[in-house]
Scaffold this motif. Structure first.
Motif, mmCIF file in Angstrom:
data_model
loop_
_atom_site.group_PDB
_atom_site.id
_atom_site.type_symbol
_atom_site.label_atom_id
_atom_site.label_comp_id
_atom_site.label_asym_id
_atom_site.label_seq_id
_atom_site.Cartn_x
_atom_site.Cartn_y
_atom_site.Cartn_z
ATOM 1 N N ARG A 127 17.729 -32.747 -27.749
ATOM 2 C CA ARG A 127 16.758 -32.652 -28.840
ATOM 3 C C ARG A 127 17.368 -33.074 -30.168
ATOM 4 N N MET A 128 18.609 -32.680 -30.430
ATOM 5 C CA MET A 128 19.261 -33.065 -31.687
ATOM 6 C C MET A 128 19.415 -34.578 -31.786
ATOM 7 N N ILE A 129 19.813 -35.205 -30.697
ATOM 8 C CA ILE A 129 19.994 -36.657 -30.695
ATOM 9 C C ILE A 129 18.651 -37.362 -30.830
ATOM 10 N N GLU A 130 17.634 -36.866 -30.127
ATOM 11 C CA GLU A 130 16.320 -37.487 -30.196
ATOM 12 C C GLU A 130 15.713 -37.347 -31.593
ATOM 13 N N THR A 131 15.981 -36.240 -32.266
ATOM 14 C CA THR A 131 15.480 -36.053 -33.632
ATOM 15 C C THR A 131 16.079 -37.083 -34.571
ATOM 16 N N LEU A 132 17.381 -37.347 -34.437
ATOM 17 C CA LEU A 132 17.999 -38.367 -35.276
ATOM 18 C C LEU A 132 17.386 -39.730 -34.987
ATOM 19 N N ARG A 133 17.172 -40.044 -33.718
ATOM 20 C CA ARG A 133 16.552 -41.321 -33.357
ATOM 21 C C ARG A 133 15.185 -41.476 -34.024
ATOM 22 N N ALA A 134 14.389 -40.411 -33.946
ATOM 23 C CA ALA A 134 13.038 -40.461 -34.513
ATOM 24 C C ALA A 134 13.086 -40.658 -36.028
ATOM 25 N N ASN A 135 13.989 -39.939 -36.704
ATOM 26 C CA ASN A 135 14.100 -40.077 -38.158
ATOM 27 C C ASN A 135 14.593 -41.463 -38.553
ATOM 28 N N ALA A 136 15.560 -41.985 -37.814
ATOM 29 C CA ALA A 136 16.062 -43.326 -38.110
ATOM 30 C C ALA A 136 14.967 -44.372 -37.910
ATOM 31 N N HIS A 137 14.189 -44.225 -36.852
ATOM 32 C CA HIS A 137 13.097 -45.174 -36.579
ATOM 33 C C HIS A 137 12.025 -45.103 -37.662
ATOM 34 N N GLU A 138 11.651 -43.881 -38.034
ATOM 35 C CA GLU A 138 10.591 -43.714 -39.026
ATOM 36 C C GLU A 138 10.962 -44.322 -40.371
ATOM 37 N N HIS A 139 12.247 -44.225 -40.736
ATOM 38 C CA HIS A 139 12.657 -44.690 -42.068
ATOM 39 C C HIS A 139 13.358 -46.052 -42.036
ATOM 40 N N GLY A 140 13.380 -46.701 -40.885
ATOM 41 C CA GLY A 140 13.944 -48.048 -40.803
ATOM 42 C C GLY A 140 15.445 -48.102 -41.004
ATOM 43 N N LEU A 141 16.160 -47.090 -40.491
ATOM 44 C CA LEU A 141 17.612 -47.046 -40.664
ATOM 45 C C LEU A 141 18.316 -47.702 -39.489
ATOM 46 N N GLN A 142 19.433 -48.334 -39.750
ATOM 47 C CA GLN A 142 20.248 -48.839 -38.657
ATOM 48 C C GLN A 142 20.896 -47.659 -37.957
ATOM 49 N N LEU A 143 20.732 -47.602 -36.631
ATOM 50 C CA LEU A 143 21.211 -46.482 -35.847
ATOM 51 C C LEU A 143 22.285 -46.924 -34.867
ATOM 52 N N PHE A 144 23.418 -46.241 -34.889
ATOM 53 C CA PHE A 144 24.487 -46.460 -33.916
ATOM 54 C C PHE A 144 24.275 -45.403 -32.818
ATOM 55 N N ASP A 145 23.440 -45.739 -31.843
ATOM 56 C CA ASP A 145 23.012 -44.796 -30.824
ATOM 57 C C ASP A 145 24.014 -44.726 -29.678
ATOM 58 N N LEU A 146 23.758 -43.822 -28.741
ATOM 59 C CA LEU A 146 24.686 -43.607 -27.639
ATOM 60 C C LEU A 146 24.949 -44.858 -26.822
ATOM 61 N N ASP A 147 23.924 -45.703 -26.662
ATOM 62 C CA ASP A 147 24.092 -46.909 -25.850
ATOM 63 C C ASP A 147 24.545 -48.114 -26.660
ATOM 64 N N ASP A 148 24.834 -47.908 -27.938
ATOM 65 C CA ASP A 148 25.315 -48.981 -28.805
ATOM 66 C C ASP A 148 26.816 -49.145 -28.578
ATOM 67 N N PRO A 149 27.287 -50.357 -28.267
ATOM 68 C CA PRO A 149 28.720 -50.543 -28.039
ATOM 69 C C PRO A 149 29.578 -50.249 -29.267
ATOM 70 N N ARG A 150 28.958 -50.062 -30.437
ATOM 71 C CA ARG A 150 29.694 -49.740 -31.663
ATOM 72 C C ARG A 150 29.703 -48.242 -31.956
ATOM 73 N N GLN A 151 29.043 -47.435 -31.113
ATOM 74 C CA GLN A 151 28.894 -45.999 -31.376
ATOM 75 C C GLN A 151 30.237 -45.304 -31.504
ATOM 76 N N GLY A 152 30.255 -44.245 -32.287
ATOM 77 C CA GLY A 152 31.476 -43.474 -32.450
ATOM 78 C C GLY A 152 31.336 -42.442 -33.544
ATOM 79 N N ILE A 153 32.443 -41.814 -33.887
ATOM 80 C CA ILE A 153 32.455 -40.805 -34.948
ATOM 81 C C ILE A 153 32.225 -41.496 -36.290
ATOM 82 N N VAL A 154 31.398 -40.893 -37.104
ATOM 83 C CA VAL A 154 30.997 -41.512 -38.365
ATOM 84 C C VAL A 154 32.201 -41.975 -39.199
ATOM 85 N N HIS A 155 33.253 -41.150 -39.274
ATOM 86 C CA HIS A 155 34.383 -41.491 -40.135
ATOM 87 C C HIS A 155 35.366 -42.447 -39.463
#
Length: 468
Positions: free
Chosen positions: A81-109
């Motif tokens: 649910r936490m991950i899906e909420t971030l996905r929904a917010n990113a989609h609604e506001h047009g943000l670039q999302l580094f999602d779980l299936d993104d080969p660039r995904q990782g820790i923010v810092h």
């Protein structure tokens, strides 16, 4: 003639829009990084029917709740649910999302610098205290709370009071086996977790300039554990070399102009600091925490403190920490048995950290179980290409996917109650890695030494004849 300025002075002035009579400044934010914990801020936007002001400067990343295994089907509904909420917010506001299936995904810092989102001279905010990591590039970077996250989302600005500035100068060269993690734990143990409260730290000196960018990130990352608002290192040739050709870094003429601008960021020679600390790098040894605060740290070959020999305030804290950690005063720190190990986090999950641990583990078997979680999927891929992952697996450790993992245990990776973990993370607070967990902070190489000996151990003998 203008007054000499520190790096902080220059960065602050370049982002200050307005200063109130009480001295609090409204600052422009160049990069805003959000993760799963940002849902409160997005809810505030929704309640006001507001939109993200500058969506192209806001980047969403799945990291705190990112599973290190079985990503295709997340068993825990809360994590999903936490991950899906971030996905929904990113989609609604047009943000670039580094999602779980993104080969660039990782820790923010980790992926901020890795992708070139982190650049010298920028102001970077995130709803995470270890945002200070990005200061390694000569950026103004700090963590903010949920209300401030909402403010940045809505306005691309943040209200902040300029802190005082402390310079920590580390001169000389560190000995083999001593890392940026040891430098950080050393100064925190000296000054205490409140020793830098109210300050921003500018790191300087030969030992700091000798650090790789990965090492500088580790150092700035841990600045807040000594009470600092954030840490910084002025950009130099090493910074430029790291940033060049990163995906989001400037290109062509923009790169030339950026490098010229970065050259002016270093503090002026005669700039004055509110406090100066000098440390001889040769005096720093591999360091391990023994208690429940980062300041409760000692050289690995030291003995555990006797609370009766400490001042009243320190004595009570030491007695409580030793009791929680199940340790006996006066005993050697080295030789303390560990139950498991963890290598990863925004502090020590980069390729350099994995190489250092692999140098110890190569050809050896771990006596205790452990998990290695790379800081990003690109680092995971690189470690596999370099044969590091094979070394970890052959040693008997688990090779996981990228994320915050066992640093804070939000994704289900936990240390059991009463279990002792040698960890490359940033906090050893009670329950940080799980209810009743006992955490000893140390460098990745020291974690590897703990793995192969089954105890807290000095890594230096294990490095003899091997690459540093």
């Amino acid at each position: 003639m203008s007054q000499p300025r520190t790096l902080l002075d220059k960065l602050w002035a370049s982002h200050e829009i307005f200063r109130r009579d009480d001295g609090v400044s409204l600052l422009w934010v160049d990069r805003h990084l959000v993760h799963e914990g940002s849902h409160h801020a997005f809810a505030k936007l929704a309640a006001r029917e507001a939109q993200v002001a500058t969506s192209e400067l806001t980047f969403a990343l799945v990291d705190h709740y990112a599973p290190t295994r079985n990503r295709g089907k997340i068993a825990d509904p809360q994590i999903a649910r936490m991950i899906e909420t971030l996905r929904a917010n990113a989609h609604e506001h047009g943000l670039q999302l580094f999602d779980l299936d993104d080969p660039r995904q990782g820790i923010v810092h980790v992926i901020g610098p890795e992708q070139g989102l982190t650049l010298p001279g920028l102001l970077i905010t995130c709803g995470d205290s270890h945002t200070s990591t990005h200061g390694a590039f000569g950026a103004l970077a700090f963590g903010i709370g949920a209300t401030e996250v909402a403010h940045v989302l809505a306005t691309q600005t943040v209200w902040q009071k300029k802190p005082k500035v402390m310079r920590i100068r580390v001169e000389g060269a560190v000995a083999p086996g001593v890392t940026a993690k040891d430098i950080a734990l050393n100064w925190i143990a000296r000054l205490g977790t409140g020793g830098a409260q109210g300050y921003a730290i500018e790191y300087a000196g030969g030992a700091i300039r000798d650090l790789t960018m990965e090492g500088r990130m580790t150092l700035c990352n841990l600045s807040i554990e000594g009470g600092a608002r954030f840490g910084m290192v002025a950009p130099d040739e090493a910074t430029q070399a790291y940033v060049k050709d990163r995906p989001f870094a400037p290109k062509g003429e923009d790169w030339t102009a950026a490098v010229a601008a970065w050259g002016a960021l270093a503090g002026d020679e005669d700039a004055e600091f509110d406090r100066e600390i000098r440390i001889d790098a040769a005096e720093i040894a591999p360091t391990v925490t023994w208690g429940t605060s980062p300041e409760q740290a000692l050289p690995v070959n030291a003995t555990l403190p006797d609370p009766t020999a400490l001042a009243a305030g320190k004595a009570e804290a030491a007695r409580a920490a030793l009791d929680y950690m199940g340790l006996i005063p006066g005993r050697p720190l080295a030789g303390t048995p560990v139950d498991q190990v963890f290598i990863g986090s925004c502090t020590n999950g980069r390729i350099e950290d994995l190489r250092a641990a692999a140098a110890v583990l190569a050809g050896r078997r771990a006596k205790v179980p452990g998990l290695v979680s790379p800081g990003s999927q690109p680092i995971k891929a690189q470690a596999e290409q370099e044969g590091l992952a094979e070394i970890f697996i052959d040693a008997g450790l688990e090779w996981g996917a990228s994320g915050c993992s066992m640093c804070v245990g939000m994704n289900g990776d936990l240390v059991g109650a009463g279990m002792r973990c040698a960890s490359s993370t940033n906090r050893n607070f009670r329950g940080r890695q799980g209810r009743g967990a006992r955490t000893h902070l140390m460098s990745p190489a020291m974690v590897a030494a703990a793995a192969v000996t089954g105890t807290i151990a000095d890594v230096r003998p294990l490095l003899q004849g091997r690459a540093r």
